[in-house]
Write an enzyme that holds these catalytic residues in place. Structure first.
Site, short mmCIF file in Angstrom:
data_model
loop_
_atom_site.label_atom_id
_atom_site.label_comp_id
_atom_site.label_asym_id
_atom_site.label_seq_id
_atom_site.Cartn_x
_atom_site.Cartn_y
_atom_site.Cartn_z
N HIS A 271 41.23 43.98 51.62
CA HIS A 271 42.66 44.15 51.33
C HIS A 271 43.09 45.22 50.10
O HIS A 271 42.28 44.93 49.03
CB HIS A 271 43.58 43.18 51.46
CG HIS A 271 43.46 42.15 50.37
ND1 HIS A 271 44.35 42.19 49.09
CD2 HIS A 271 42.79 40.80 50.34
CE1 HIS A 271 44.03 41.18 48.24
NE2 HIS A 271 43.15 40.28 49.03
N ASP A 283 40.31 40.51 43.32
CA ASP A 283 41.09 40.53 44.65
C ASP A 283 42.04 41.78 44.77
O ASP A 283 43.11 41.55 44.17
CB ASP A 283 41.93 39.02 44.02
CG ASP A 283 42.69 38.61 45.31
OD1 ASP A 283 42.49 39.27 46.68
OD2 ASP A 283 43.52 37.91 45.33
N GLU A 315 48.24 41.98 52.22
CA GLU A 315 47.47 40.59 52.39
C GLU A 315 48.28 39.53 51.59
O GLU A 315 48.61 38.42 52.19
CB GLU A 315 45.99 40.49 51.98
CG GLU A 315 45.25 39.12 52.46
CD GLU A 315 45.36 38.16 51.62
OE1 GLU A 315 45.15 37.06 51.86
OE2 GLU A 315 45.55 38.26 50.15
N GLU A 316 48.64 40.06 50.22
CA GLU A 316 49.13 38.77 49.42
C GLU A 316 50.46 38.33 49.82
O GLU A 316 50.88 37.40 49.83
CB GLU A 316 49.13 39.87 48.19
CG GLU A 316 47.81 39.86 47.33
CD GLU A 316 46.81 38.60 47.33
OE1 GLU A 316 47.22 37.50 47.69
OE2 GLU A 316 45.90 38.84 46.72
N HIS A 414 44.60 36.52 40.79
CA HIS A 414 46.11 36.81 40.39
C HIS A 414 46.46 36.85 38.94
O HIS A 414 47.78 36.42 38.70
CB HIS A 414 46.94 35.77 41.17
CG HIS A 414 46.71 35.82 42.69
ND1 HIS A 414 47.48 35.08 43.56
CD2 HIS A 414 45.85 36.60 43.55
CE1 HIS A 414 47.09 35.24 44.80
NE2 HIS A 414 46.09 36.25 44.72
ZN LIG Z 1 42.62 38.51 48.34
#
Ligand SMILES: [Zn+2]
Length: 458
Positions: A271, A283, A315-316, A414
């Protein structure tokens, strides 16, 4: 005579089958070795994190990411490069601060959670009600938290397979709504983190109609210590944010068309969007980089089947999986397999192939090629695949789970520490090698995972 001829033909077929298997295995090994010495993934990862930075869905950075994705795929020689637009709700952060007013003043390091409501202008002040476990919050009766700030300080367990995150995930995703149901006016959770730095870890939550934020792990422990002294602990919280109910979002797609059966497609992706505190390196710029590089390296000479890379755009905060399925629902029957890389850049240590496929010559060739990379093919079927291919999975597309070492992932995930320097280029290359070998063996064989799931002898 006739018997002999049949036997000879059978022997010939067997020889040609095993020759095909041998050449598949040799090809997979070649792709693997090429990937281990290739810098495409690192270059893509460095470029996305440096030239675009954090990529919150609905933000101007996401528009830059879309352009970056198109340029990158074209530059690497992908075909049919295009953008598939969709709309999705997008939350964005404003100014945030929190502090303990008493019994002892302390600064608190927080990050608002996705879908959080803003506080009233000027913030809010209230006594906290602290729960050492999420279950303790759930056990609190309705109305019992009236006027309070609910705080949950349960810790997350470090595990190689990342299961510590799943075990505690509801504390962030459902905590705000559960606290609101019990009368709380705001919600604070200990970050879902395995680290001890003072950086909080963001993440999404179900809208609870109240302000909600993650505390850094040391600040969660500070509240534990203050509450243990028995006096009321009063916190001041100020948070601004915006919610765009219909933000523009994008899936960016590129292909390498198959030479023999172009309508049979292998779909892989990661993503493109990220949370905002870091640069979204692990991420999931890493996943985007791994799959883009793996697809390109697997294609080498033109593959028999089509290889497609999807850079999923939300995605998030959700939306890209559903949007991709909606746009391709008539095509899912021709999708040979789907795979997603969204576990950072830690090395792949175990592999779950589609049910019943491990004994097929193509998958034996794949397993042999990745054995030197210390990636083991397990006997278990794949479990989750990934959030962005969950739509395809629900539609019956065969999928794989390549399990990365996530021991360190949740130190960074994150948080502002999700940056390029945390990625080990050798581990990144190992991921590319495993994926490239898989894509190569599937794209250059006639393996039919759906048939194997029904009858592994096929
Ligand atoms: Zn991810």
């Amino acid at each position: 005579m006739r018997k002999l001829a049949v036997a000879a033909a059978a022997a010939l077929l067997l020889a040609s089958t095993s020759a095909a298997a041998q050449s598949l295995e040799a090809g997979a090994a070649q792709v693997r070795d090429g990937a281990l010495n290739d810098l495409t993934a690192w270059t893509v990862l460095e470029s996305l994190t440096t030239e675009v930075g954090p990529r919150l869905v609905g933000s101007p950075a996401m528009d830059r990411a879309r352009e970056w994705g198109v340029d990158t795929l074209k530059r690497l020689g992908f075909e049919n490069v295009h953008v598939e637009g969709f709309t999705t709700p997008a939350w964005s952060r404003g100014a945030e601060s929190a502090e303990v007013l008493g019994p002892v003043p302390h600064a608190l390091h927080i990050l608002g959670l996705g879908n959080s409501s803003p506080t009233p202008k000027g913030g809010l002040e209230a006594e906290i009600a602290l729960f050492p476990t999420y279950q303790a919050l759930l056990d609190a009766p309705e109305g019992s938290l009236k006027g309070k700030i609910a705080v949950v300080t349960q810790k997350m367990t470090r595990t190689q397979d990342g299961s510590g995150y799943g075990a505690i995930n509801a504390q962030r995703t459902s905590g705000p709504a559960e606290a609101a149901k019990r009368g709380a006016i705001a919600y604070l959770t200990r970050s879902l983190s395995t680290d001890d730095t003072r950086l909080p870890h963001a993440g999404g939550a179900r809208a609870g109609g109240i302000p909600a934020a993650a505390l850094s792990t040391p600040d969660a422990e500070l509240l534990d210590h203050l509450v243990a002294r028995g006096k009321p602990v009063v916190v001041r919280l100020s948070m601004a944010s915006k919610l765009n109910p219909k933000a523009q979002a994008y899936n960016v797609v590129g292909e390498i068309r198959g030479s023999e059966r172009p309508d049979e497609v292998i779909v892989v992706g990661g993503h493109l969007d990220s949370w905002d505190p870091g640069t979204g390196a692990i991420d999931d710029a890493a996943g985007v980089a791994i799959q883009t590089a793996a697809a390109k390296l697997a294609a080498g000479q033109r593959p028999k089947r089509t290889i497609r890379v999807v850079m999923f755009g939300s995605e998030e905060q959700g939306g890209s999986s559903g949007a991709y399925l909606a746009a391709h629902k008539d095509e899912t029957g021709k999708m040979v397999a789907a795979g997603e890389s969204d576990g950072g850049a830690g090395r792949i240590w175990s592999i779950n192939l589609p049910t019943g496929s491990a004994a097929h010559p193509a998958m034996k060739a794949f397993a042999a090629s990745v054995a030197p990379l210390k990636a083991i093919v397990t006997r278990s079927p794949p479990r989750e695949g990934g959030a962005d291919i969950s739509g395809l999975i629900a539609a019956g597309v065969p999928f794989v789970d390549f399990n990365q070492d996530m021991s360190r992932y949740f130190d960074l995930h994150h948080s502002a520490d999700d940056t390029l320097d945390k990625v080990d280029p050798a581990e990144l290359a190992q991921n590319v090698a495993v994926w490239a070998s898989f894509i190569f063996t599937v794209a250059n064989s006639d393996i039919d995972f759906r048939a194997l799931a029904k009858d592994p002898a096929k």
